[in-house]
Design a protein around this motif. Structure first.
Motif, PDB file in Angstrom:
ATOM      1  N   GLN A 206      29.860  60.997  78.109  1.00  0.00           N
ATOM      2  CA  GLN A 206      28.607  61.110  78.860  1.00  0.00           C
ATOM      3  C   GLN A 206      27.861  62.390  78.486  1.00  0.00           C
ATOM      4  N   VAL A 207      28.587  63.478  78.323  1.00  0.00           N
ATOM      5  CA  VAL A 207      27.969  64.751  77.937  1.00  0.00           C
ATOM      6  C   VAL A 207      27.328  64.622  76.557  1.00  0.00           C
ATOM      7  N   GLU A 208      28.024  63.985  75.641  1.00  0.00           N
ATOM      8  CA  GLU A 208      27.489  63.824  74.292  1.00  0.00           C
ATOM      9  C   GLU A 208      26.236  62.956  74.278  1.00  0.00           C
ATOM     10  N   GLN A 209      26.111  62.104  75.302  1.00  0.00           N
ATOM     11  CA  GLN A 209      24.922  61.260  75.421  1.00  0.00           C
ATOM     12  C   GLN A 209      23.793  61.953  76.180  1.00  0.00           C
ATOM     13  N   GLY A 210      24.026  63.203  76.594  1.00  0.00           N
ATOM     14  CA  GLY A 210      22.973  63.981  77.219  1.00  0.00           C
ATOM     15  C   GLY A 210      23.055  64.112  78.719  1.00  0.00           C
ATOM     16  N   ALA A 211      24.116  63.620  79.350  1.00  0.00           N
ATOM     17  CA  ALA A 211      24.238  63.693  80.811  1.00  0.00           C
ATOM     18  C   ALA A 211      24.434  65.136  81.259  1.00  0.00           C
ATOM     19  N   SER A 212      23.880  65.465  82.434  1.00  0.00           N
ATOM     20  CA  SER A 212      24.064  66.801  83.003  1.00  0.00           C
ATOM     21  C   SER A 212      25.387  66.842  83.767  1.00  0.00           C
ATOM     22  N   LEU A 213      25.908  68.052  83.971  1.00  0.00           N
ATOM     23  CA  LEU A 213      27.248  68.206  84.544  1.00  0.00           C
ATOM     24  C   LEU A 213      27.329  68.008  86.053  1.00  0.00           C
ATOM     25  N   PRO A 214      26.361  68.453  86.860  1.00  0.00           N
ATOM     26  CA  PRO A 214      26.499  68.271  88.312  1.00  0.00           C
ATOM     27  C   PRO A 214      26.677  66.795  88.681  1.00  0.00           C
ATOM     28  N   GLY A 215      27.720  66.497  89.412  1.00  0.00           N
ATOM     29  CA  GLY A 215      28.020  65.125  89.791  1.00  0.00           C
ATOM     30  C   GLY A 215      28.811  64.352  88.760  1.00  0.00           C
ATOM     31  N   LEU A 216      28.923  64.938  87.572  1.00  0.00           N
ATOM     32  CA  LEU A 216      29.682  64.288  86.499  1.00  0.00           C
ATOM     33  C   LEU A 216      31.055  64.926  86.324  1.00  0.00           C
ATOM     34  N   TYR A 217      31.067  66.248  86.406  1.00  0.00           N
ATOM     35  CA  TYR A 217      32.327  66.975  86.153  1.00  0.00           C
ATOM     36  C   TYR A 217      32.516  68.055  87.207  1.00  0.00           C
ATOM     37  N   PRO A 218      33.265  67.749  88.306  1.00  0.00           N
ATOM     38  CA  PRO A 218      33.976  66.491  88.573  1.00  0.00           C
ATOM     39  C   PRO A 218      33.021  65.380  88.999  1.00  0.00           C
ATOM     40  N   PRO A 219      33.435  64.115  88.828  1.00  0.00           N
ATOM     41  CA  PRO A 219      32.530  62.999  89.108  1.00  0.00           C
ATOM     42  C   PRO A 219      32.337  62.763  90.600  1.00  0.00           C
ATOM     43  N   ASN A 220      31.081  62.488  90.980  1.00  0.00           N
ATOM     44  CA  ASN A 220      30.809  62.066  92.350  1.00  0.00           C
ATOM     45  C   ASN A 220      31.109  60.573  92.473  1.00  0.00           C
ATOM     46  N   GLU A 221      30.820  59.999  93.625  1.00  0.00           N
ATOM     47  CA  GLU A 221      31.173  58.601  93.855  1.00  0.00           C
ATOM     48  C   GLU A 221      30.452  57.670  92.890  1.00  0.00           C
ATOM     49  N   GLU A 222      29.185  57.986  92.609  1.00  0.00           N
ATOM     50  CA  GLU A 222      28.431  57.143  91.685  1.00  0.00           C
ATOM     51  C   GLU A 222      29.055  57.148  90.296  1.00  0.00           C
ATOM     52  N   ASN A 223      29.422  58.316  89.805  1.00  0.00           N
ATOM     53  CA  ASN A 223      30.013  58.396  88.462  1.00  0.00           C
ATOM     54  C   ASN A 223      31.443  57.868  88.435  1.00  0.00           C
ATOM     55  N   LYS A 224      32.159  58.001  89.533  1.00  0.00           N
ATOM     56  CA  LYS A 224      33.485  57.370  89.608  1.00  0.00           C
ATOM     57  C   LYS A 224      33.357  55.860  89.448  1.00  0.00           C
ATOM     58  N   ALA A 225      32.365  55.287  90.109  1.00  0.00           N
ATOM     59  CA  ALA A 225      32.148  53.842  90.004  1.00  0.00           C
ATOM     60  C   ALA A 225      31.773  53.451  88.579  1.00  0.00           C
ATOM     61  N   ARG A 226      30.935  54.251  87.940  1.00  0.00           N
ATOM     62  CA  ARG A 226      30.558  53.976  86.545  1.00  0.00           C
ATOM     63  C   ARG A 226      31.778  54.059  85.630  1.00  0.00           C
ATOM     64  N   TYR A 227      32.640  55.037  85.879  1.00  0.00           N
ATOM     65  CA  TYR A 227      33.858  55.185  85.074  1.00  0.00           C
ATOM     66  C   TYR A 227      34.771  53.973  85.251  1.00  0.00           C
ATOM     67  N   GLU A 228      34.971  53.550  86.494  1.00  0.00           N
ATOM     68  CA  GLU A 228      35.838  52.397  86.744  1.00  0.00           C
ATOM     69  C   GLU A 228      35.271  51.141  86.084  1.00  0.00           C
ATOM     70  N   ALA A 229      33.954  51.000  86.116  1.00  0.00           N
ATOM     71  CA  ALA A 229      33.334  49.839  85.458  1.00  0.00           C
ATOM     72  C   ALA A 229      33.556  49.888  83.951  1.00  0.00           C
ATOM     73  N   ALA A 230      33.468  51.091  83.386  1.00  0.00           N
ATOM     74  CA  ALA A 230      33.699  51.238  81.948  1.00  0.00           C
ATOM     75  C   ALA A 230      35.138  50.889  81.589  1.00  0.00           C
ATOM     76  N   LYS A 231      36.061  51.280  82.452  1.00  0.00           N
ATOM     77  CA  LYS A 231      37.470  50.935  82.212  1.00  0.00           C
ATOM     78  C   LYS A 231      37.688  49.436  82.221  1.00  0.00           C
ATOM     79  N   ARG A 232      37.055  48.773  83.187  1.00  0.00           N
ATOM     80  CA  ARG A 232      37.237  47.314  83.290  1.00  0.00           C
ATOM     81  C   ARG A 232      36.689  46.610  82.052  1.00  0.00           C
ATOM     82  N   ARG A 233      35.583  47.118  81.526  1.00  0.00           N
ATOM     83  CA  ARG A 233      35.018  46.485  80.327  1.00  0.00           C
ATOM     84  C   ARG A 233      35.922  46.624  79.122  1.00  0.00           C
ATOM     85  N   GLN A 234      36.728  47.692  79.102  1.00  0.00           N
ATOM     86  CA  GLN A 234      37.615  47.942  77.966  1.00  0.00           C
ATOM     87  C   GLN A 234      38.926  47.161  78.070  1.00  0.00           C
ATOM     88  N   GLN A 235      39.215  46.611  79.229  1.00  0.00           N
ATOM     89  CA  GLN A 235      40.487  45.910  79.413  1.00  0.00           C
ATOM     90  C   GLN A 235      40.416  44.488  78.854  1.00  0.00           C
TER      91      GLN A 235
END
Length: 235
Positions: A206-235
Motif C-alpha cells: 500500500q505504501v509503494e502505491q502511495g498510501a499515507s501511513l495514518p490508519g494504515l500502519y497500524p491499520p484501522n478497521e477500514e484497512n483491516k477489512a481491506r487486508y482481509e479481503a485481499a487475503k481472501r482473493r489470494q486463497q
C-alpha cells in the motif's frame, strides 16, 4: 533441546524486527541482545535453542592458561554443546579479550553448532571467518579470554547484552542482531509470526502505491477489512 523443523522453517522466514514487535505485544521489551552483530555480511537467518556460557571478571588465580585444561572450561563446554544449538556467551560486554578463537570455533562448527552469539568479542578473526561458523559479536580483539575474563560455567541463566537468557530459550539471529524468545512463548510466537509478516507485506504494498501511513500502519478497521479481503482473493 532440539527444535522442531516446523518451527525452524517458520521462523526462518520471519525477521527479528517482526519478532521484537510480537514479543512487545506480549509485554516483553528486553529481548534484543545488545552488541551482538554478524561478523560478516550475508549470514542466513538462524534459529536454535540457547546453550548458555558465562564469564565473570578475571581473577588472577583462576584466569590462567592452565585453566583451559580444567574440567570446567570453555573446552569442556563446547564438548557438551548439542547439534543445532546456538551458543550464547555472557562476556559482560568486555571487548579487549576474545572469548573464542579459530580453534574453538572450528570445533563448534564440527559439532554442528548453529551459531555463536556473544556480547563480547572473538580473536583470530581471520581464522574464525575461515571456520564458517556463523558468529554474532561486538567484533574482535587479539588478547585471549584470560586476559580479562574468567570462565564460570555453562547451561545456567546468563545476562548477555543486557538480556536474561535461559537454557532452552529460542534464539533467532539475522542481519539486525539476535532476539531471545522465552521457551514458554515459542508456540504462541510461531503461530502469530507468519500472519504479522503477511500483514506488513500488504502494508508495504500500500505504501509503494502511495498510501499515507495514518490508519494504515497500524491499520484501522477500514484497512483491516481491506487486508482481509485481499487475503481472501489470494486463497
Amino acid at each position: 533441546m532440539s527444535v522442531d523443523q516446523e518451527i525452524i522453517d517458520t521462523l526462518s522466514g520471519v525477521t527479528t524486527a517482526t519478532l521484537t514487535t510480537l514479543l512487545l505485544k506480549k509485554g516483553l521489551r528486553n529481548v534484543w541482545i545488545r552488541g551482538a552483530r554478524p561478523i560478516r555480511e550475508g549470514l542466513p537467518r538462524i534459529v536454535g535453542r540457547a546453550f548458555t556460557l558465562r564469564f565473570v571478571p578475571a581473577r588472577e588465580d583462576l584466569a590462567t592458561p592452565e585453566s583451559w585444561s580444567s574440567p570446567r572450561s570453555t573446552r569442556a563446554a563446547i564438548e557438551a554443546m548439542p547439534e543445532g544449538c546456538v551458543a550464547v556467551v555472557d562476556a559482560m560486554g568486555v571487548t579487549d579479550a576474545g572469548i573464542f578463537g579459530d580453534i574453538l570455533c572450528a570445533r563448534m562448527q564440527k559439532r554442528g553448532v548453529a551459531a555463536l552469539v556473544t556480547d563480547g568479542v572473538v580473536r583470530d578473526i581471520g581464522g574464525v571467518l575461515g571456520t564458517q561458523l556463523p558468529v554474532w559479536s561486538r567484533g574482535a580483539a587479539a588478547p585471549p579470554s584470560v586476559a580479562g575474563l574468567t570462565f564460570a560455567n555453562w547451561q545456567e541463566p546468563v545476562a548477555c547484552g543486557g538480556v536474561a537468557v535461559f537454557p532452552n530459550d529460542l534464539i533467532v539471529v539475522d542481519a539486525d542482531g539476535a532476539v531471545v524468545i522465552p521457551a514458554a512463548l515459542v508456540d504462541e510466537i510461531v503461530a502469530a509470526a507468519p500472519e504479522q509478516e503477511r500483514l506488513e507485506a500488504w502494508i508495504m504494498e500500500q505504501v509503494e502505491q502511495g498510501a499515507s501511513l495514518p490508519g494504515l500502519y497500524p491499520p484501522n478497521e477500514e484497512n483491516k477489512a481491506r487486508y482481509e479481503a485481499a487475503k481472501r482473493r489470494q486463497q
